[in-house]
Design a protein around this motif. Structure first.
Motif, short mmCIF file in Angstrom:
data_model
loop_
_atom_site.label_atom_id
_atom_site.label_comp_id
_atom_site.label_asym_id
_atom_site.label_seq_id
_atom_site.Cartn_x
_atom_site.Cartn_y
_atom_site.Cartn_z
N LYS A 214 0.84 -1.21 0.00
CA LYS A 214 0.00 0.00 0.00
C LYS A 214 0.87 1.26 0.00
O LYS A 214 0.59 2.24 -0.70
N LYS B 18 3.91 1.50 -1.17
CA LYS B 18 4.54 1.59 -2.49
C LYS B 18 3.57 2.24 -3.48
O LYS B 18 3.94 3.13 -4.24
N GLN B 19 2.31 1.78 -3.40
CA GLN B 19 1.30 2.31 -4.32
C GLN B 19 1.07 3.82 -4.10
O GLN B 19 1.05 4.60 -5.05
N LEU B 20 0.97 4.22 -2.82
CA LEU B 20 0.77 5.65 -2.52
C LEU B 20 1.99 6.46 -2.95
O LEU B 20 1.85 7.55 -3.51
N SER B 21 3.17 5.90 -2.71
CA SER B 21 4.40 6.60 -3.07
C SER B 21 4.45 6.83 -4.59
O SER B 21 4.80 7.92 -5.05
N ASP B 22 4.06 5.81 -5.35
CA ASP B 22 4.05 5.95 -6.82
C ASP B 22 3.00 6.95 -7.27
O ASP B 22 3.25 7.80 -8.12
N GLN B 23 1.81 6.83 -6.67
CA GLN B 23 0.70 7.69 -7.10
C GLN B 23 1.04 9.18 -6.94
O GLN B 23 0.66 10.00 -7.78
N TYR B 24 1.74 9.53 -5.86
CA TYR B 24 2.02 10.94 -5.60
C TYR B 24 3.46 11.33 -5.92
O TYR B 24 3.90 12.43 -5.58
N ASP C 108 -7.24 13.71 3.33
CA ASP C 108 -7.36 14.46 2.07
C ASP C 108 -7.20 15.96 2.30
O ASP C 108 -7.26 16.74 1.38
N ARG D 274 1.29 17.94 -7.15
CA ARG D 274 0.76 16.61 -7.51
C ARG D 274 -0.38 16.22 -6.55
O ARG D 274 -1.40 15.69 -6.96
N GLU E 88 -4.34 15.58 -7.57
CA GLU E 88 -5.04 14.32 -7.29
C GLU E 88 -6.21 14.53 -6.34
O GLU E 88 -6.75 13.57 -5.79
#
Ligand SMILES: Nc1ncnc2c1ncn2[C@@H]1O[C@H](COP(=O)(O)OP(=O)(O)OP(=O)(O)O)[C@@H](O)[C@H]1O
Length: 351
Positions: free
Chosen positions: A124, A126-132, A164, A189, A193
Protein backbone atom coordinates in the motif's frame (compact mmCIF):
# COMPACT_ATOMS: atom_id res chain seq x y z
CA UNK A 1 -21.17 18.19 -0.75
CA UNK A 2 -21.14 20.42 -3.82
CA UNK A 3 -17.90 21.73 -5.31
CA UNK A 4 -18.37 25.20 -3.80
CA UNK A 5 -18.55 23.88 -0.23
CA UNK A 6 -15.19 24.37 1.51
CA UNK A 7 -13.47 21.19 2.73
CA UNK A 8 -12.60 23.11 5.89
CA UNK A 9 -14.25 26.25 7.14
CA UNK A 10 -13.22 28.01 10.34
CA UNK A 11 -15.80 30.43 11.69
CA UNK A 12 -14.70 33.11 14.14
CA UNK A 13 -12.25 30.96 16.04
CA UNK A 14 -10.93 32.56 19.22
CA UNK A 15 -8.24 31.06 21.42
CA UNK A 16 -6.79 32.83 24.45
CA UNK A 17 -3.70 32.07 26.48
CA UNK A 18 -2.97 33.90 29.72
CA UNK A 19 -2.40 37.52 28.76
CA UNK A 20 -2.81 37.03 25.00
CA UNK A 21 -5.48 36.43 22.38
CA UNK A 22 -3.55 34.03 20.11
CA UNK A 23 -6.46 33.70 17.65
CA UNK A 24 -8.98 36.52 17.54
CA UNK A 25 -12.17 35.60 15.72
CA UNK A 26 -10.39 33.96 12.80
CA UNK A 27 -12.41 32.81 9.80
CA UNK A 28 -11.03 31.05 6.77
CA UNK A 29 -12.00 28.63 4.05
CA UNK A 30 -10.06 25.91 2.28
CA UNK A 31 -11.51 24.50 -0.96
CA UNK A 32 -10.91 21.13 -2.57
CA UNK A 33 -7.77 21.09 -4.70
CA UNK A 34 -6.53 24.37 -3.26
CA UNK A 35 -3.21 25.33 -1.66
CA UNK A 36 -3.96 27.95 0.94
CA UNK A 37 -0.95 29.68 2.47
CA UNK A 38 -1.30 30.91 6.02
CA UNK A 39 1.13 33.81 6.27
CA UNK A 40 2.22 35.55 9.43
CA UNK A 41 5.25 36.61 11.42
CA UNK A 42 6.55 34.63 14.39
CA UNK A 43 3.90 34.72 17.08
CA UNK A 44 1.08 35.77 14.72
CA UNK A 45 -0.99 32.76 15.76
CA UNK A 46 -0.53 30.33 12.86
CA UNK A 47 0.55 27.29 14.86
CA UNK A 48 -2.17 27.83 17.44
CA UNK A 49 -4.79 27.88 14.70
CA UNK A 50 -3.50 24.73 13.05
CA UNK A 51 -3.25 22.98 16.41
CA UNK A 52 -6.96 23.72 16.78
CA UNK A 53 -7.70 22.23 13.37
CA UNK A 54 -5.63 19.15 14.27
CA UNK A 55 -7.44 18.70 17.60
CA UNK A 56 -4.52 19.59 19.88
CA UNK A 57 -6.18 22.74 21.27
CA UNK A 58 -9.79 23.64 21.83
CA UNK A 59 -10.99 27.12 20.86
CA UNK A 60 -12.95 29.16 23.39
CA UNK A 61 -15.23 30.51 20.70
CA UNK A 62 -16.12 29.76 17.11
CA UNK A 63 -16.92 26.67 15.11
CA UNK A 64 -15.43 24.39 12.48
CA UNK A 65 -17.07 22.75 9.49
CA UNK A 66 -15.45 19.92 7.56
CA UNK A 67 -16.96 19.26 4.15
CA UNK A 68 -20.05 21.23 5.10
CA UNK A 69 -20.72 19.52 8.43
CA UNK A 70 -20.19 21.09 11.86
CA UNK A 71 -17.55 19.13 13.79
CA UNK A 72 -15.82 19.15 17.15
CA UNK A 73 -12.16 18.19 16.75
CA UNK A 74 -11.23 17.19 20.28
CA UNK A 75 -8.15 15.05 19.50
CA UNK A 76 -5.70 14.32 16.68
CA UNK A 77 -7.47 10.96 16.26
CA UNK A 78 -10.69 12.82 15.57
CA UNK A 79 -8.86 15.04 13.06
CA UNK A 80 -7.48 11.97 11.28
CA UNK A 81 -10.96 10.40 11.27
CA UNK A 82 -12.18 13.55 9.50
CA UNK A 83 -9.42 13.23 6.88
CA UNK A 84 -7.08 15.89 8.28
CA UNK A 85 -3.34 15.13 8.40
CA UNK A 86 -0.48 17.24 9.73
CA UNK A 87 3.07 17.22 8.39
CA UNK A 88 4.97 18.57 11.39
CA UNK A 89 8.05 20.72 11.11
CA UNK A 90 9.91 18.43 13.48
CA UNK A 91 9.45 14.90 12.25
CA UNK A 92 8.08 12.28 14.60
CA UNK A 93 9.93 9.26 13.24
CA UNK A 94 11.72 6.41 15.00
CA UNK A 95 15.21 6.36 13.51
CA UNK A 96 16.09 2.62 13.68
CA UNK A 97 12.67 1.60 12.26
CA UNK A 98 11.86 1.16 8.59
CA UNK A 99 9.63 3.52 6.63
CA UNK A 100 6.79 0.99 6.79
CA UNK A 101 7.18 0.38 10.54
CA UNK A 102 7.01 4.12 11.14
CA UNK A 103 3.95 4.56 8.98
CA UNK A 104 1.95 1.76 10.60
CA UNK A 105 3.08 2.63 14.12
CA UNK A 106 0.04 3.38 16.25
CA UNK A 107 -2.35 1.73 13.78
CA UNK A 108 -2.04 -1.78 15.22
CA UNK A 109 -5.37 -3.63 15.36
CA UNK A 110 -7.11 -3.31 18.72
CA UNK A 111 -8.58 -6.85 18.57
CA UNK A 112 -6.66 -9.52 20.51
CA UNK A 113 -4.79 -11.88 18.25
CA UNK A 114 -5.22 -9.70 15.15
CA UNK A 115 -1.95 -8.95 13.35
CA UNK A 116 -0.77 -6.37 10.90
CA UNK A 117 0.06 -7.85 7.56
CA UNK A 118 3.43 -6.15 6.96
CA UNK A 119 3.56 -7.20 3.31
CA UNK A 120 0.17 -5.65 2.57
CA UNK A 121 1.31 -2.43 4.28
CA UNK A 122 4.49 -2.34 2.16
CA UNK A 123 2.41 -2.77 -1.00
CA UNK A 124 0.00 0.00 0.00
CA UNK A 125 2.87 2.37 0.83
CA UNK A 126 4.54 1.59 -2.49
CA UNK A 127 1.30 2.31 -4.32
CA UNK A 128 0.77 5.65 -2.52
CA UNK A 129 4.40 6.60 -3.07
CA UNK A 130 4.05 5.95 -6.82
CA UNK A 131 0.70 7.69 -7.10
CA UNK A 132 2.02 10.94 -5.60
CA UNK A 133 5.57 10.76 -6.96
CA UNK A 134 7.14 10.46 -3.49
CA UNK A 135 9.86 7.96 -4.47
CA UNK A 136 10.07 6.43 -0.98
CA UNK A 137 11.45 2.94 -0.41
CA UNK A 138 9.10 1.27 2.15
CA UNK A 139 11.90 -0.95 3.48
CA UNK A 140 14.54 1.73 4.03
CA UNK A 141 15.55 2.57 7.60
CA UNK A 142 14.87 6.17 8.63
CA UNK A 143 18.47 6.82 9.73
CA UNK A 144 19.66 5.91 6.23
CA UNK A 145 17.47 8.37 4.31
CA UNK A 146 17.80 12.12 3.72
CA UNK A 147 15.82 14.76 5.59
CA UNK A 148 13.77 15.46 2.45
CA UNK A 149 12.90 11.78 2.19
CA UNK A 150 11.98 11.67 5.90
CA UNK A 151 9.56 14.49 5.26
CA UNK A 152 8.00 12.46 2.47
CA UNK A 153 7.55 9.61 4.96
CA UNK A 154 5.60 12.07 7.12
CA UNK A 155 3.47 12.93 4.09
CA UNK A 156 2.93 9.22 3.41
CA UNK A 157 1.89 8.71 7.03
CA UNK A 158 -1.00 11.14 6.56
CA UNK A 159 -1.98 9.64 3.17
CA UNK A 160 -1.87 6.10 4.59
CA UNK A 161 -4.38 7.21 7.22
CA UNK A 162 -6.64 8.49 4.46
CA UNK A 163 -6.04 12.23 4.82
CA UNK A 164 -7.36 14.46 2.07
CA UNK A 165 -6.69 17.72 3.91
CA UNK A 166 -3.00 18.19 4.61
CA UNK A 167 -1.47 20.83 6.86
CA UNK A 168 2.21 21.56 6.28
CA UNK A 169 3.90 23.43 9.14
CA UNK A 170 6.88 25.45 7.82
CA UNK A 171 7.91 22.48 5.66
CA UNK A 172 10.83 24.12 3.90
CA UNK A 173 12.80 25.19 6.99
CA UNK A 174 14.68 21.90 7.09
CA UNK A 175 15.17 21.41 3.34
CA UNK A 176 17.95 22.21 0.88
CA UNK A 177 17.03 24.40 -2.11
CA UNK A 178 16.84 21.31 -4.32
CA UNK A 179 14.60 19.50 -1.84
CA UNK A 180 12.35 22.58 -1.68
CA UNK A 181 11.89 22.33 -5.46
CA UNK A 182 10.98 18.67 -5.13
CA UNK A 183 8.49 19.38 -2.34
CA UNK A 184 6.78 22.01 -4.50
CA UNK A 185 6.32 19.43 -7.25
CA UNK A 186 4.86 16.95 -4.74
CA UNK A 187 2.43 19.52 -3.34
CA UNK A 188 1.21 20.32 -6.86
CA UNK A 189 0.76 16.61 -7.51
CA UNK A 190 -1.20 16.17 -4.26
CA UNK A 191 -3.70 18.88 -5.18
CA UNK A 192 -3.91 17.65 -8.76
CA UNK A 193 -5.04 14.32 -7.29
CA UNK A 194 -7.78 16.04 -5.30
CA UNK A 195 -6.09 16.75 -1.96
CA UNK A 196 -6.30 20.18 -0.29
CA UNK A 197 -3.39 21.85 1.49
CA UNK A 198 -2.85 24.49 4.15
CA UNK A 199 0.74 25.70 4.07
CA UNK A 200 2.01 27.56 7.13
CA UNK A 201 4.91 29.80 6.23
CA UNK A 202 6.44 33.24 6.31
CA UNK A 203 8.42 32.76 3.09
CA UNK A 204 6.97 35.04 0.45
CA UNK A 205 8.81 33.49 -2.48
CA UNK A 206 7.35 30.06 -1.78
CA UNK A 207 3.87 31.50 -1.36
CA UNK A 208 4.08 33.23 -4.73
CA UNK A 209 5.38 30.04 -6.32
CA UNK A 210 3.01 27.45 -4.95
CA UNK A 211 -0.18 28.77 -3.33
CA UNK A 212 -3.54 29.63 -4.87
CA UNK A 213 -4.77 31.78 -2.01
CA UNK A 214 -3.08 33.54 0.92
CA UNK A 215 -4.61 34.36 4.26
CA UNK A 216 -2.49 36.81 6.22
CA UNK A 217 -2.70 36.91 9.98
CA UNK A 218 -1.16 39.42 12.34
CA UNK A 219 -1.42 39.44 16.14
CA UNK A 220 -4.07 36.76 16.01
CA UNK A 221 -6.35 38.51 13.51
CA UNK A 222 -7.02 37.84 9.83
CA UNK A 223 -5.72 40.90 7.98
CA UNK A 224 -6.75 39.81 4.49
CA UNK A 225 -7.31 36.88 2.15
CA UNK A 226 -5.96 37.33 -1.37
CA UNK A 227 -5.66 35.36 -4.58
CA UNK A 228 -1.94 34.72 -5.06
CA UNK A 229 -2.13 35.62 -8.75
CA UNK A 230 -3.51 39.04 -7.82
CA UNK A 231 -0.89 40.02 -5.26
CA UNK A 232 2.87 40.45 -4.98
CA UNK A 233 5.59 39.99 -2.33
CA UNK A 234 5.54 43.69 -1.42
CA UNK A 235 1.85 43.75 -0.67
CA UNK A 236 2.10 40.50 1.30
CA UNK A 237 5.06 41.74 3.35
CA UNK A 238 3.26 44.98 4.19
CA UNK A 239 0.16 43.19 5.31
CA UNK A 240 2.19 40.68 7.30
CA UNK A 241 4.15 43.25 9.31
CA UNK A 242 1.68 46.15 9.23
CA UNK A 243 3.90 48.82 7.70
CA UNK A 244 5.59 49.48 4.39
CA UNK A 245 8.55 47.25 3.72
CA UNK A 246 11.48 47.86 1.44
CA UNK A 247 13.42 44.96 0.00
CA UNK A 248 16.20 47.21 -1.23
CA UNK A 249 19.02 47.85 1.17
CA UNK A 250 21.36 50.74 0.42
CA UNK A 251 24.61 49.38 1.65
CA UNK A 252 28.11 50.70 1.44
CA UNK A 253 31.06 48.38 1.30
CA UNK A 254 32.26 47.62 4.82
CA UNK A 255 35.76 48.42 6.01
CA UNK A 256 36.55 45.52 8.35
CA UNK A 257 39.06 46.30 11.06
CA UNK A 258 40.65 44.09 13.72
CA UNK A 259 39.51 40.55 14.50
CA UNK A 260 37.00 40.58 17.37
CA UNK A 261 35.94 36.93 17.30
CA UNK A 262 38.28 34.13 16.36
CA UNK A 263 37.02 30.55 16.30
CA UNK A 264 39.72 27.96 15.71
CA UNK A 265 39.27 24.28 14.97
CA UNK A 266 36.11 23.97 17.04
CA UNK A 267 34.93 20.43 17.74
CA UNK A 268 31.80 19.61 19.74
CA UNK A 269 30.07 16.27 20.03
CA UNK A 270 26.48 15.51 20.95
CA UNK A 271 25.31 12.99 23.57
CA UNK A 272 25.70 10.16 21.07
CA UNK A 273 29.33 11.10 20.48
CA UNK A 274 28.65 12.37 16.96
CA UNK A 275 30.45 15.58 15.96
CA UNK A 276 28.04 18.46 15.50
CA UNK A 277 30.93 20.87 14.94
CA UNK A 278 33.87 19.26 13.20
CA UNK A 279 36.93 21.51 13.19
CA UNK A 280 35.12 24.76 12.43
CA UNK A 281 37.08 27.96 11.81
CA UNK A 282 35.81 31.50 11.39
CA UNK A 283 36.79 35.05 12.10
CA UNK A 284 34.65 38.14 12.55
CA UNK A 285 36.22 41.57 12.25
CA UNK A 286 35.02 44.82 13.77
CA UNK A 287 32.62 46.61 11.43
CA UNK A 288 31.48 43.58 9.46
CA UNK A 289 28.43 41.34 9.40
CA UNK A 290 29.23 37.67 8.87
CA UNK A 291 26.43 35.53 7.47
CA UNK A 292 26.32 31.79 8.09
CA UNK A 293 24.31 29.86 5.53
CA UNK A 294 23.06 26.32 5.99
CA UNK A 295 19.99 24.15 6.26
CA UNK A 296 18.59 23.70 9.80
CA UNK A 297 20.36 20.97 11.72
CA UNK A 298 23.84 21.41 10.31
CA UNK A 299 25.50 22.86 13.39
CA UNK A 300 24.41 26.52 13.33
CA UNK A 301 22.61 26.31 16.69
CA UNK A 302 25.49 24.39 18.24
CA UNK A 303 27.98 27.00 17.01
CA UNK A 304 25.96 29.81 18.61
CA UNK A 305 25.66 27.79 21.82
CA UNK A 306 29.40 27.19 21.86
CA UNK A 307 30.23 30.87 21.29
CA UNK A 308 27.77 32.07 23.94
CA UNK A 309 28.91 29.55 26.56
CA UNK A 310 25.76 27.41 26.49
CA UNK A 311 27.54 24.35 25.12
CA UNK A 312 30.83 22.72 26.04
CA UNK A 313 33.26 22.11 23.22
CA UNK A 314 35.54 19.08 23.05
CA UNK A 315 38.47 20.88 21.45
CA UNK A 316 39.34 24.10 19.68
CA UNK A 317 39.55 27.71 20.83
CA UNK A 318 37.15 30.66 20.91
CA UNK A 319 38.69 34.09 21.41
CA UNK A 320 36.84 37.35 21.91
CA UNK A 321 39.10 40.35 21.31
CA UNK A 322 42.11 38.13 21.89
CA UNK A 323 40.85 36.67 25.20
CA UNK A 324 40.13 32.97 25.48
CA UNK A 325 36.41 32.36 26.23
CA UNK A 326 36.38 28.66 25.35
CA UNK A 327 34.06 26.74 27.68
CA UNK A 328 33.52 29.80 29.87
CA UNK A 329 30.06 30.35 31.34
CA UNK A 330 27.50 32.60 29.58
CA UNK A 331 27.98 35.37 32.15
CA UNK A 332 31.70 35.50 31.46
CA UNK A 333 31.07 35.51 27.70
CA UNK A 334 28.51 38.32 28.05
CA UNK A 335 30.95 40.37 30.12
CA UNK A 336 33.50 39.88 27.36
CA UNK A 337 31.14 41.84 25.08
CA UNK A 338 29.13 39.13 23.31
CA UNK A 339 25.36 39.33 23.24
CA UNK A 340 22.89 36.88 21.75
CA UNK A 341 19.49 37.43 20.14
CA UNK A 342 18.09 33.90 20.03
CA UNK A 343 16.28 32.34 17.09
CA UNK A 344 13.32 31.37 19.29
CA UNK A 345 12.79 34.24 21.68
CA UNK A 346 9.97 32.42 23.48
CA UNK A 347 12.09 29.41 24.31
CA UNK A 348 15.49 30.98 24.91
CA UNK A 349 14.85 34.70 25.39
CA UNK A 350 13.87 36.78 28.37
CA UNK A 351 11.26 39.19 27.01
N1 LIG B 1 0.69 26.95 24.84
C1 LIG B 1 0.77 28.27 24.92
N2 LIG B 1 0.67 28.92 26.10
C2 LIG B 1 0.74 30.27 26.16
N3 LIG B 1 0.91 31.07 25.09
C3 LIG B 1 1.01 30.49 23.90
C4 LIG B 1 0.95 29.06 23.74
N4 LIG B 1 1.09 28.77 22.42
C5 LIG B 1 1.23 29.95 21.79
N5 LIG B 1 1.18 30.98 22.67
C6 LIG B 1 1.25 32.42 22.34
O1 LIG B 1 0.29 32.69 21.34
C7 LIG B 1 0.79 33.59 20.35
C8 LIG B 1 0.69 32.92 18.98
O2 LIG B 1 1.67 31.87 18.90
P1 LIG B 1 1.79 30.86 17.68
O3 LIG B 1 2.82 29.87 18.06
O4 LIG B 1 0.46 30.38 17.30
O5 LIG B 1 2.35 31.82 16.55
P2 LIG B 1 2.95 31.43 15.14
O6 LIG B 1 2.38 32.39 14.18
O7 LIG B 1 2.75 30.00 14.89
O8 LIG B 1 4.48 31.74 15.36
P3 LIG B 1 5.76 30.80 15.12
O9 LIG B 1 6.05 30.89 13.67
O10 LIG B 1 6.79 31.50 15.98
O11 LIG B 1 5.39 29.45 15.63
C9 LIG B 1 2.21 33.90 20.76
O12 LIG B 1 2.22 35.14 21.45
C10 LIG B 1 2.58 32.79 21.71
O13 LIG B 1 3.49 33.23 22.67
Amino acid sequence: MDAATPVVELKQITKRFPGIVANDSISLKLHKGEILALLGENGAGKSTLMNIVFGLYQPEEGSIEVKGKPVVIDSPNKAIELGIGMVHQHFKLVQPFTVTENIILGMEPKKMGARIDYKTSVAKIKQLSDQYGLKVNPNAKIHDISVGMQQRVEILKTLYRGADILIFDEPTAVLTPQEIGELMVIMKRLVAEGKSIILITHKLKEIMQISDTVTIIRRGKVIDTLKTAETNPNELAEKMVGRSVTFKVDKQASVPKEIVLDVKNLVSKNKEGISVLSGLNLQVRAGEILGIAGVDGNGQSELIEAITGLRKVDSGIIEVRGKDTTNKNPRHVTESGVSHIPEDRHKHGWY
